[in-house]
Design a protein around this motif. Structure first.
Motif, short mmCIF file in Angstrom:
data_model
loop_
_atom_site.label_atom_id
_atom_site.label_comp_id
_atom_site.label_asym_id
_atom_site.label_seq_id
_atom_site.Cartn_x
_atom_site.Cartn_y
_atom_site.Cartn_z
N UNK A 190 0.84 -1.21 0.00
CA UNK A 190 0.00 0.00 0.00
C UNK A 190 0.87 1.25 0.00
N UNK A 191 1.91 1.22 0.80
CA UNK A 191 2.83 2.36 0.87
C UNK A 191 3.52 2.57 -0.48
N UNK A 192 4.01 1.49 -1.07
CA UNK A 192 4.64 1.59 -2.38
C UNK A 192 3.65 2.09 -3.43
N UNK A 193 2.42 1.60 -3.34
CA UNK A 193 1.39 2.01 -4.29
C UNK A 193 1.11 3.50 -4.17
N UNK A 194 1.00 4.00 -2.95
CA UNK A 194 0.77 5.44 -2.75
C UNK A 194 1.93 6.26 -3.30
N UNK A 195 3.16 5.79 -3.06
CA UNK A 195 4.34 6.48 -3.59
C UNK A 195 4.29 6.51 -5.11
N UNK A 196 3.97 5.38 -5.73
CA UNK A 196 3.92 5.30 -7.19
C UNK A 196 2.79 6.17 -7.76
N UNK A 197 1.67 6.24 -7.07
CA UNK A 197 0.59 7.10 -7.52
C UNK A 197 1.03 8.58 -7.50
N UNK A 198 1.70 8.96 -6.41
CA UNK A 198 2.18 10.34 -6.31
C UNK A 198 3.22 10.62 -7.40
N UNK A 199 4.10 9.67 -7.63
CA UNK A 199 5.12 9.82 -8.67
C UNK A 199 4.45 9.92 -10.04
N UNK A 200 3.43 9.12 -10.27
CA UNK A 200 2.70 9.16 -11.54
C UNK A 200 2.09 10.54 -11.75
N UNK A 201 1.49 11.10 -10.69
CA UNK A 201 0.88 12.42 -10.80
C UNK A 201 1.94 13.48 -11.10
N UNK A 202 3.09 13.39 -10.43
CA UNK A 202 4.18 14.35 -10.69
C UNK A 202 4.67 14.25 -12.12
N UNK A 203 4.84 13.00 -12.60
CA UNK A 203 5.32 12.81 -13.97
C UNK A 203 4.27 13.26 -14.99
N UNK A 204 3.00 13.05 -14.70
CA UNK A 204 1.94 13.51 -15.60
C UNK A 204 1.95 15.04 -15.67
N UNK A 205 2.12 15.71 -14.54
CA UNK A 205 2.20 17.17 -14.52
C UNK A 205 3.43 17.65 -15.28
N UNK A 206 4.54 16.97 -15.08
CA UNK A 206 5.78 17.31 -15.79
C UNK A 206 5.58 17.17 -17.30
N UNK A 207 4.93 16.09 -17.72
CA UNK A 207 4.65 15.87 -19.14
C UNK A 207 3.74 16.96 -19.69
N UNK A 208 2.71 17.34 -18.95
CA UNK A 208 1.83 18.44 -19.39
C UNK A 208 2.62 19.73 -19.56
N UNK A 209 3.50 20.01 -18.62
CA UNK A 209 4.33 21.21 -18.72
C UNK A 209 5.22 21.16 -19.95
N UNK A 210 5.81 20.02 -20.24
CA UNK A 210 6.65 19.87 -21.43
C UNK A 210 5.83 20.06 -22.71
N UNK A 211 4.64 19.47 -22.71
CA UNK A 211 3.77 19.63 -23.87
C UNK A 211 3.39 21.09 -24.08
#
Length: 146
Positions: free
Chosen positions: A79-100
């Motif tokens: 669960x802890x790893x899953x929460x970390x990966x979800x947060x990382x996914x959100x950060x990377x999605x935001x980073x990708x939007x900024x790059x786009x």
């Protein structure tokens, strides 16, 4: 005499009947005792089997409890790893939007992209100050010692 013989025979018959009744009663009592003994033995064996089964089930419950604890610990970690990966996914999605968005802005006419210089033509090595046309400045250790 015949009366006496009749009395004796009726007395003997009565005694014989009494003896057969006593014999039947005694046999019935023995049979009942044996049946009760078998019943007690059967009940004792059943009780022993149940006690063994209870002990076996307690061992199985303890094993299952231990497995449950291990699985719960793994679940907490996952669960802890899953929460970390979800947060990382959100950060990377935001980073990708900024790059786009940056790409879209750079592709518009008159944007900063028209002013970007090709770095390969003007590439400067870390030891060069202003390009290859300038001579390198060399220093020796003795220059700095007074």
């Amino acid at each position: 005499m015949s009366n006496m013989v009749a009395q004796m025979s009726s007395g003997s018959e009565a005694e014989a009947r009494a003896m057969t009744m006593d014999e039947k009663k005694r046999k019935r009592m023995l049979s009942n005792r044996e049946s009760a003994r078998r019943s007690r033995m059967k009940k004792q064996k059943l009780l022993e089997n149940l006690v063994t089964e209870v002990a076996s089930l307690k061992v199985e419950i303890q094993k299952n409890s231990d497995r449950y604890q291990v699985l719960m610990q793994k679940t907490v970690v996952l669960d802890s790893e899953n929460e970390f990966l979800k947060a990382q996914k959100m950060e990377l999605a935001q980073y990708l939007r900024n790059l786009e968005l940056m790409e879209i802005n750079l592709m518009q006419p008159g944007s900063f992209s028209d002013q970007i210089v090709d770095f390969k033509e003007h590439h400067v090595e870390s030891w060069q100050c202003h390009g290859s046309s300038q001579p390198a400045i060399m220093a020796s250790a003795g220059m700095f010692i007074s």
